[in-house]
Design a protein around this motif. Structure first.
Motif, PDB file in Angstrom:
ATOM      1  N   ARG A   1       0.766  -1.220  -0.318  1.00 13.28           N
ATOM      2  CA  ARG A   1      -0.233  -0.010  -0.116  1.00 13.28           C
ATOM      3  C   ARG A   1       0.380   1.617  -0.035  1.00 13.28           C
ATOM      4  O   ARG A   1       1.594   1.518   0.844  1.00 13.28           O
ATOM      5  CB  ARG A   1      -0.661   0.287   1.604  1.00 13.28           C
ATOM      6  N   ASN A   2       0.740   2.074  -1.207  1.00 16.97           N
ATOM      7  CA  ASN A   2       1.574   2.996  -1.306  1.00 16.97           C
ATOM      8  C   ASN A   2       0.656   3.648  -0.462  1.00 16.97           C
ATOM      9  O   ASN A   2       1.310   5.182  -0.020  1.00 16.97           O
ATOM     10  CB  ASN A   2       1.923   4.014  -2.178  1.00 16.97           C
TER      11      ASN A   2
ATOM     12  N   ARG B   1      -1.306   5.550   2.775  1.00 18.34           N
ATOM     13  CA  ARG B   1      -1.676   4.677   4.192  1.00 18.34           C
ATOM     14  C   ARG B   1      -3.118   5.003   4.363  1.00 18.34           C
ATOM     15  O   ARG B   1      -3.107   4.078   5.519  1.00 18.34           O
ATOM     16  CB  ARG B   1      -0.480   5.160   4.991  1.00 18.34           C
TER      17      ARG B   1
ATOM     18  N   ASP C   1       5.181   0.237   4.267  1.00 23.41           N
ATOM     19  CA  ASP C   1       4.209  -0.162   3.075  1.00 23.41           C
ATOM     20  C   ASP C   1       3.730  -1.235   2.160  1.00 23.41           C
ATOM     21  O   ASP C   1       3.233  -1.787   1.722  1.00 23.41           O
ATOM     22  CB  ASP C   1       4.773   1.049   1.298  1.00 23.41           C
TER      23      ASP C   1
ATOM     24  N   GLU D   1      -1.891   0.174  -5.588  1.00 26.31           N
ATOM     25  CA  GLU D   1      -1.718  -0.548  -4.648  1.00 26.31           C
ATOM     26  C   GLU D   1      -1.553  -2.097  -5.354  1.00 26.31           C
ATOM     27  O   GLU D   1      -2.104  -2.503  -6.502  1.00 26.31           O
ATOM     28  CB  GLU D   1      -3.136  -0.428  -4.167  1.00 26.31           C
TER      29      GLU D   1
END
Lengths: 85, 85
Positions: A31-32, A34, A71, B21
């Motif tokens: 996941r970039n 958050r 991430d 993602e």
């Protein structure tokens, strides 16, 4: 696929393991953003439920590892099944 | 966990990937008894259905790889999700 080699090399080379069936499931969630929800814990339970459709598995046959960094979250499920099921 | 490093190193290092993602699911099934059923194809569909509970994902966002040798089958699902979902 390099992953096949990965799993081959990580396979325990013991006599006992010859009689076993193993199922290993790995979920990596990157996941970039958050703010996006982390659904890995729920996903874990759902996957366990799905596995139970195919093989009889008790809780003590499942080992769960969870690792998380900024991430990236990695969930690892290891299921060792008896010879006959 | 060595796997965390594995996924870290396999992460594409492009600008485009920063906005994405990603969800990667790997299932390794080791069967020493060849007579035991291979349920990986069904398991794949079930896992895709489970993921659909959490994220909106269309078929073209999922890439599937399947590799099999004598006693080991590895299924790899790669899901790339849009920024916002």
């Amino acid at each position: 696929m390099a992953l096949l080699d990965y799993f081959r090399s990580s396979k325990p080379n013991t006599t006992a393991s010859l009689a076993k069936e193993r199922l290993q499931i790995i979920v990596a969630h990157e996941r970039n953003d958050r703010k996006s929800p982390d659904y890995l814990p729920q996903l874990k339970q759902d996957i366990l439920n799905v596995i139970a459709k195919y093989v009889k598995v008790s809780e003590e046959q499942v080992s769960v590892e969870f690792d998380q960094s900024d991430d990236l979250a990695v969930l690892e499920l290891n299921v060792t099944l008896p010879d006959q099921h």
